[in-house]
Design a protein around this motif. Structure first.
Motif, PDB file in Angstrom:
ATOM      1  N   GLN A   1       0.822  -1.200   0.000  1.00  0.00           N
ATOM      2  CA  GLN A   1       0.000   0.000   0.000  1.00  0.00           C
ATOM      3  C   GLN A   1       0.862   1.259   0.000  1.00  0.00           C
ATOM      4  N   PHE A   2       0.301   2.312  -0.571  1.00  0.00           N
ATOM      5  CA  PHE A   2       1.011   3.579  -0.728  1.00  0.00           C
ATOM      6  C   PHE A   2       0.057   4.724  -0.437  1.00  0.00           C
ATOM      7  N   THR A   3       0.471   5.662   0.410  1.00  0.00           N
ATOM      8  CA  THR A   3      -0.260   6.912   0.624  1.00  0.00           C
ATOM      9  C   THR A   3       0.741   8.056   0.630  1.00  0.00           C
ATOM     10  N   ALA A   4       0.266   9.267   0.394  1.00  0.00           N
ATOM     11  CA  ALA A   4       1.151  10.432   0.403  1.00  0.00           C
ATOM     12  C   ALA A   4       1.791  10.618   1.770  1.00  0.00           C
ATOM     13  N   VAL A   5       1.047  10.336   2.833  1.00  0.00           N
ATOM     14  CA  VAL A   5       1.590  10.499   4.182  1.00  0.00           C
ATOM     15  C   VAL A   5       2.678   9.466   4.446  1.00  0.00           C
ATOM     16  N   LYS A   6       2.422   8.215   4.076  1.00  0.00           N
ATOM     17  CA  LYS A   6       3.438   7.170   4.246  1.00  0.00           C
ATOM     18  C   LYS A   6       4.687   7.522   3.445  1.00  0.00           C
ATOM     19  N   TYR A   7       4.492   7.968   2.224  1.00  0.00           N
ATOM     20  CA  TYR A   7       5.618   8.349   1.368  1.00  0.00           C
ATOM     21  C   TYR A   7       6.399   9.506   1.980  1.00  0.00           C
ATOM     22  N   SER A   8       5.685  10.451   2.564  1.00  0.00           N
ATOM     23  CA  SER A   8       6.359  11.610   3.171  1.00  0.00           C
ATOM     24  C   SER A   8       7.302  11.180   4.285  1.00  0.00           C
ATOM     25  N   LYS A   9       6.931  10.140   5.025  1.00  0.00           N
ATOM     26  CA  LYS A   9       7.793   9.640   6.096  1.00  0.00           C
ATOM     27  C   LYS A   9       9.059   8.997   5.521  1.00  0.00           C
ATOM     28  N   VAL A  10       8.889   8.260   4.415  1.00  0.00           N
ATOM     29  CA  VAL A  10      10.055   7.677   3.742  1.00  0.00           C
ATOM     30  C   VAL A  10      10.969   8.786   3.232  1.00  0.00           C
ATOM     31  N   ILE A  11      10.372   9.800   2.632  1.00  0.00           N
ATOM     32  CA  ILE A  11      11.151  10.922   2.103  1.00  0.00           C
ATOM     33  C   ILE A  11      11.935  11.600   3.216  1.00  0.00           C
ATOM     34  N   THR A  12      11.308  11.830   4.360  1.00  0.00           N
ATOM     35  CA  THR A  12      12.001  12.430   5.499  1.00  0.00           C
ATOM     36  C   THR A  12      13.195  11.572   5.925  1.00  0.00           C
TER      37      THR A  12
ATOM     38  N   THR B   1       6.678  15.572  -0.660  1.00  0.00           N
ATOM     39  CA  THR B   1       7.895  16.312  -0.297  1.00  0.00           C
ATOM     40  C   THR B   1       7.544  17.628   0.380  1.00  0.00           C
ATOM     41  N   VAL B   2       6.597  18.358  -0.188  1.00  0.00           N
ATOM     42  CA  VAL B   2       6.187  19.630   0.404  1.00  0.00           C
ATOM     43  C   VAL B   2       5.575  19.399   1.780  1.00  0.00           C
ATOM     44  N   TYR B   3       4.736  18.378   1.893  1.00  0.00           N
ATOM     45  CA  TYR B   3       4.111  18.074   3.183  1.00  0.00           C
ATOM     46  C   TYR B   3       5.162  17.792   4.250  1.00  0.00           C
ATOM     47  N   GLN B   4       6.104  16.898   3.954  1.00  0.00           N
ATOM     48  CA  GLN B   4       7.100  16.544   4.972  1.00  0.00           C
ATOM     49  C   GLN B   4       8.022  17.717   5.274  1.00  0.00           C
ATOM     50  N   GLU B   5       8.304  18.537   4.277  1.00  0.00           N
ATOM     51  CA  GLU B   5       9.198  19.677   4.520  1.00  0.00           C
ATOM     52  C   GLU B   5       8.513  20.733   5.378  1.00  0.00           C
ATOM     53  N   SER B   6       7.198  20.828   5.282  1.00  0.00           N
ATOM     54  CA  SER B   6       6.467  21.756   6.149  1.00  0.00           C
ATOM     55  C   SER B   6       6.465  21.272   7.598  1.00  0.00           C
ATOM     56  N   GLN B   7       6.613  19.957   7.772  1.00  0.00           N
ATOM     57  CA  GLN B   7       6.639  19.378   9.110  1.00  0.00           C
ATOM     58  C   GLN B   7       8.053  19.305   9.683  1.00  0.00           C
ATOM     59  N   HIS B   8       9.040  19.142   8.806  1.00  0.00           N
ATOM     60  CA  HIS B   8      10.441  18.948   9.211  1.00  0.00           C
ATOM     61  C   HIS B   8      11.324  19.810   8.318  1.00  0.00           C
ATOM     62  N   GLN B   9      11.557  21.051   8.703  1.00  0.00           N
ATOM     63  CA  GLN B   9      12.399  21.942   7.897  1.00  0.00           C
ATOM     64  C   GLN B   9      13.841  21.435   7.893  1.00  0.00           C
TER      65      GLN B   9
END
Length: 268
Positions: free
Chosen positions: A110-121, A142-150
């Motif tokens: 399974q794949f979601t944008a939120v799950k992917y954002s954690k991998v990207i981080t 990428t934008v989502y995770q960067e807004s959470q983790h600068q």
């Protein structure tokens, strides 16, 4: 048939109907590697990193220049960057691409944008790149995770064909499959309980307001997957951004003019 089943199941249990709708939505139908794609990716040094429910495949083309991370989108894999990797290699960049969860040679179903954002981080913090280039849902994540983790070590972002509103994607899914408003509402409640946001709250432009990193946004009016009207809200939200509208390339943006514009942005 899916819509009928979701609707029927929701008569017994709205939560079960919504959970199944989310599961079906989150399973990619394609994006695994072909033999041709494997052959090209074999030119990279490969490694895997552990993440939640399995291993994530990474590909590394070593260079002496700045480190660039590449994040693909839905139903794709790291091979989609071939058109860009080769010109970047000529410039000496140190290039790392990944296969997202449930894509390419990475584990998962399974794949979601939120799950992917954690991998990207995780990958960003492992390699500390100066540059991140992301496509489609990869750009949104990428934008989502960067807004959470600068990450202050990132000097430039390149976002290709990024969606803006998750609501547009889910409304399209509802229309395609044919489930009713009750299933949609319960699906909205499910995302709130799982991830902490309602569907209409997940918006790239909203997350982009917190990002100060110089960014290049590229989109095409010929994109039939993510309409070009997603471009302007994100650009306006990003404090330090510029845009490039490519008349060619559609959603994939695999064109020489796009490659040239990316390299010019990186070298400016």
């Amino acid at each position: 048939m899916y819509g009928f089943y979701f609707n029927a199941l929701s008569l017994l249990s709205r939560k079960r109907g919504a959970a199944l709708a989310l599961k079906v939505f989150s399973v990619p139908r394609k994006g695994r590697l072909s033999k041709l794609q494997e052959s090209y990716l074999d030119t990279a040094r490969k490694q895997k990193i552990a993440f939640e429910d399995g291993l994530i495949q990474l590909y590394h083309w070593k260079g002496d220049g700045d480190t660039i991370l590449l994040f693909h989108g839905w139903e794709s894999n790291a091979w989609r960057w071939k058109y860009l990797i080769e010109p970047l290699q000529e410039k000496g960049y140190n290039i790392i691409a990944i296969d997202a969860p449930a894509h390419g040679a990475s584990d998962g179903e399974q794949f979601t944008a939120v799950k992917y954002s954690k991998v990207i981080t995780t990958v960003i913090e492992l390699y500390e790149p100066q540059i991140v280039i992301a496509h489609s849902v990869g750009a949104m994540a990428t934008v989502y995770q960067e807004s959470q983790h600068q990450h202050k070590f990132i000097n430039k972002l390149v976002l290709l064909g990024s969606p803006n509103r998750l609501e547009v994607i889910f409304k399209g899914y509802q229309q395609l499959v044919g489930f009713n408003s009750k299933v949609y509402q319960e699906l909205d409640n499910l995302l709130k309980s799982l991830y902490g946001f309602h569907i209409e709250e997940f918006e790239t432009a909203t997350f982009a307001r917190d990002i100060k990193t110089p960014a290049l946004l590229i989109h095409s009016p010929a994109d039939v997957i993510v309409p070009i009207d997603s471009l302007q809200p994100i650009a306006e939200a990003l404090e330090n951004s510029e845009t490039f509208v490519s008349e060619t390339g559609g959603h994939s943006l695999h064109t020489p003019e796009v490659v040239s514009r990316i390299i010019a942005f990186l070298e400016n």
